[in-house]
Scaffold this motif. Structure first.
Motif, mmCIF file in Angstrom:
data_model
loop_
_atom_site.group_PDB
_atom_site.id
_atom_site.type_symbol
_atom_site.label_atom_id
_atom_site.label_comp_id
_atom_site.label_asym_id
_atom_site.label_seq_id
_atom_site.Cartn_x
_atom_site.Cartn_y
_atom_site.Cartn_z
ATOM 1 N N GLU A 1 0.823 -1.216 0.000
ATOM 2 C CA GLU A 1 0.000 0.000 0.000
ATOM 3 C C GLU A 1 0.855 1.264 0.000
ATOM 4 O OE1 GLU A 1 -3.280 2.231 -0.344
ATOM 5 O OE2 GLU A 1 -3.283 0.030 -0.317
ATOM 6 N N GLU A 2 1.927 1.255 0.778
ATOM 7 C CA GLU A 2 2.751 2.459 0.900
ATOM 8 C C GLU A 2 3.573 2.745 -0.356
ATOM 9 O OE1 GLU A 2 5.002 -0.972 2.891
ATOM 10 O OE2 GLU A 2 2.939 -0.246 2.700
ATOM 11 N N LEU A 3 3.633 1.788 -1.290
ATOM 12 C CA LEU A 3 4.405 1.994 -2.521
ATOM 13 C C LEU A 3 3.521 2.104 -3.751
ATOM 14 C CD1 LEU A 3 7.382 -0.488 -1.953
ATOM 15 C CD2 LEU A 3 7.381 1.993 -1.677
ATOM 16 N N ARG A 4 2.206 2.163 -3.571
ATOM 17 C CA ARG A 4 1.314 2.211 -4.728
ATOM 18 C C ARG A 4 1.528 3.470 -5.575
ATOM 19 N NH1 ARG A 4 -3.515 -1.160 -4.764
ATOM 20 N NH2 ARG A 4 -4.677 0.541 -5.730
ATOM 21 N N LEU A 5 1.732 4.599 -4.935
ATOM 22 C CA LEU A 5 1.955 5.835 -5.698
ATOM 23 C C LEU A 5 3.245 5.762 -6.499
ATOM 24 C CD1 LEU A 5 0.775 8.631 -3.237
ATOM 25 C CD2 LEU A 5 -0.287 7.954 -5.395
ATOM 26 N N ALA A 6 4.299 5.199 -5.894
ATOM 27 C CA ALA A 6 5.562 5.062 -6.621
ATOM 28 C C ALA A 6 5.409 4.114 -7.799
ATOM 29 C CB ALA A 6 6.652 4.566 -5.673
ATOM 30 N N ALA A 7 4.699 3.001 -7.578
ATOM 31 C CA ALA A 7 4.470 2.049 -8.673
ATOM 32 C C ALA A 7 3.685 2.701 -9.798
ATOM 33 C CB ALA A 7 3.714 0.829 -8.141
ATOM 34 N N GLN A 8 2.642 3.425 -9.451
ATOM 35 C CA GLN A 8 1.835 4.104 -10.460
ATOM 36 C C GLN A 8 2.665 5.104 -11.241
ATOM 37 O OE1 GLN A 8 -2.292 5.682 -9.673
ATOM 38 N NE2 GLN A 8 -1.220 7.628 -9.772
ATOM 39 N N ALA A 9 3.491 5.858 -10.530
ATOM 40 C CA ALA A 9 4.302 6.875 -11.195
ATOM 41 C C ALA A 9 5.272 6.253 -12.185
ATOM 42 C CB ALA A 9 5.061 7.698 -10.152
ATOM 43 N N LEU A 10 5.930 5.160 -11.791
ATOM 44 C CA LEU A 10 6.882 4.513 -12.687
ATOM 45 C C LEU A 10 6.192 3.989 -13.945
ATOM 46 C CD1 LEU A 10 9.104 2.568 -10.130
ATOM 47 C CD2 LEU A 10 9.823 4.478 -11.586
ATOM 48 N N VAL A 11 5.020 3.367 -13.782
ATOM 49 C CA VAL A 11 4.299 2.840 -14.939
ATOM 50 C C VAL A 11 3.902 3.964 -15.883
ATOM 51 C CG1 VAL A 11 2.151 1.727 -15.677
ATOM 52 C CG2 VAL A 11 3.481 0.762 -13.788
ATOM 53 N N ILE A 12 3.366 5.040 -15.332
ATOM 54 C CA ILE A 12 2.933 6.160 -16.166
ATOM 55 C C ILE A 12 4.122 6.804 -16.861
ATOM 56 C CG2 ILE A 12 1.891 8.457 -16.099
ATOM 57 C CD1 ILE A 12 0.038 7.404 -13.895
ATOM 58 N N GLU A 13 5.252 6.892 -16.167
ATOM 59 C CA GLU A 13 6.446 7.460 -16.793
ATOM 60 C C GLU A 13 6.933 6.601 -17.955
ATOM 61 O OE1 GLU A 13 8.653 10.206 -13.503
ATOM 62 O OE2 GLU A 13 9.186 8.096 -13.529
ATOM 63 N N MET A 14 6.679 5.305 -17.916
ATOM 64 C CA MET A 14 7.046 4.433 -19.035
ATOM 65 C C MET A 14 5.991 4.451 -20.143
ATOM 66 S SD MET A 14 8.902 1.087 -17.312
ATOM 67 C CE MET A 14 7.803 0.849 -15.914
ATOM 68 N N GLY A 15 4.962 5.273 -19.960
ATOM 69 C CA GLY A 15 3.921 5.375 -20.970
ATOM 70 C C GLY A 15 2.783 4.413 -20.771
ATOM 71 N N GLY A 16 2.799 3.655 -19.666
ATOM 72 C CA GLY A 16 1.818 2.602 -19.462
ATOM 73 C C GLY A 16 0.625 3.021 -18.640
ATOM 74 N N GLU A 17 -0.305 2.067 -18.480
ATOM 75 C CA GLU A 17 -1.517 2.249 -17.682
ATOM 76 C C GLU A 17 -1.520 1.191 -16.577
ATOM 77 O OE1 GLU A 17 -3.993 4.405 -17.991
ATOM 78 O OE2 GLU A 17 -3.565 5.369 -19.919
ATOM 79 N N PRO A 18 -1.470 1.592 -15.309
ATOM 80 C CA PRO A 18 -1.451 0.594 -14.225
ATOM 81 C C PRO A 18 -2.804 -0.074 -14.033
ATOM 82 C CG PRO A 18 -1.477 2.822 -13.321
ATOM 83 C CD PRO A 18 -1.351 2.975 -14.808
ATOM 84 N N GLU A 19 -2.777 -1.384 -13.884
ATOM 85 C CA GLU A 19 -3.966 -2.174 -13.552
ATOM 86 C C GLU A 19 -3.616 -2.964 -12.296
ATOM 87 O OE1 GLU A 19 -7.805 -3.279 -13.850
ATOM 88 O OE2 GLU A 19 -6.880 -2.171 -15.506
ATOM 89 N N TRP A 20 -4.320 -2.721 -11.207
ATOM 90 C CA TRP A 20 -3.951 -3.306 -9.925
ATOM 91 C C TRP A 20 -4.418 -4.755 -9.846
ATOM 92 C CZ3 TRP A 20 -0.515 -0.386 -7.660
ATOM 93 C CH2 TRP A 20 -0.520 0.978 -7.931
#
Length: 311
Positions: A157-176
């Protein structure tokens, strides 16, 4: 789907040094996309000549070093090795003290969530599972294909924002994806993508055998329409002799495959039975026709209960 807005600056990871352990088709492409976002690839590991060439093409001037050295140089480490090799790799890196507290360890396996990173977590690492839902070629086109690509993401939970940011920076769309759902999620993707490639390659092969000079040109529009229809309508898009209950046509198909391509019979029968079951369940196949069809599919199996030639 509209692209998600970038997280606020305070929620984005700082510019990071990036390392790649396992320079297969996936790792260099992800590192190259992170470089476009401002991160800095600093090291990669690879054993085969092909992996070294891929790293050189996508990450020029990034040195090839042992895995432990990759971790020593990088704040964000991409672990892009085959699924079956991942647990042993993580255990080995942790036991040798290569994992540092506060280091982001990201694996790209579809099968695993973050629990596989538990040894590294105990050493103070920050675990993320970011699985790009894309097929990779090992060439620069992979970086372009990441635009709009879904990522199956599992993170504390505490790393969800970091995970989302990395995916978006790679051009992707996060799906949990929940930790316990990762194997089912990955099986679904394998059925859709990996098996599709096998089916298309087999269809191309059979068309060539039947005398078609340009099977790719023949299949392209048909398969494109079928995929679009299936994505829009699911089982309602089913067409063809199985969905119609044309038992005689299906029997003729199997007879021809036995004669000219016996290796294709088992796959045809398995898919025909599955298609018949789904068409029947969704009201597309009439029960009275389904009985004849399933009788044909049963009659054409060999004495061992499997489709295929008797050899």
């Amino acid at each position: 789907m509209n692209a998600q807005p970038l997280p606020e600056p305070q929620d984005r990871p700082a510019r990071l040094t990036v390392g790649v352990v396992g320079a297969g088709r996936v790792g260099p492409a992800l590192a190259a996309s992170l470089r476009l976002a401002g991160h800095r690839p600093v090291a990669a590991s690879g054993v085969s000549d092909a992996s070294v060439r891929r790293a050189a093409a996508l990450l020029p001037e990034v040195p090839i070093v042992p895995p432990s050295e990759v971790l020593a140089r990088a704040e964000l480490v991409l672990l892009t090795v085959p699924d079956d090799a991942l647990p042993e790799l993580i255990a080995g890196l942790t036991e040798t003290g290569a994992v540092r507290p506060g280091q982001l360890l990201v694996h790209t396996s579809g099968r695993y969530g973050v629990s596989v990173l538990e040894p590294a977590l105990r050493a103070g690492a920050l675990p993320l599972a970011l699985h790009p839902v894309m097929t990779f070629t090992g060439t620069p086109i992979d970086v372009q294909r990441l635009a709009g690509c879904s990522f199956g993401v599992t993170a504390p939970e505490e790393l969800r924002l970091a995970a989302q940011a990395l995916v978006i920076e790679m051009g992707g769309e996060p799906e949990w994806i929940a930790e316990e759902s990762r194997p089912l999620y990955h099986a679904a993707l394998a059925i859709g993508a990996n098996h599709l490639t096998t089916l298309v390659a087999q269809s191309l092969e059979l068309l060539r055998a039947s005398g078609v000079e340009a099977p790719d040109r023949m299949l392209g529009p048909l398969l494109g329409a079928a995929l679009d229809n299936a994505l829009r309508s699911g089982d309602a898009a089913l067409t063809g002799p199985v969905a119609r209950g044309d038992a005689g046509t299906v029997a003729a198909h199997v007879a021809e495959l036995r004669r000219h391509a016996p290796h294709a019979v088992a796959g045809y029968l398995a898919m025909a039975r599955t298609t018949a079951d789904r068409a029947l369940a969704h009201g597309l196949l009439k029960p009275e026709l389904a009985e004849d069809l399933l009788g044909v599919l049963s009659d054409v199996t060999d004495a061992r209960g499997r489709g295929g030639s008797e050899t």
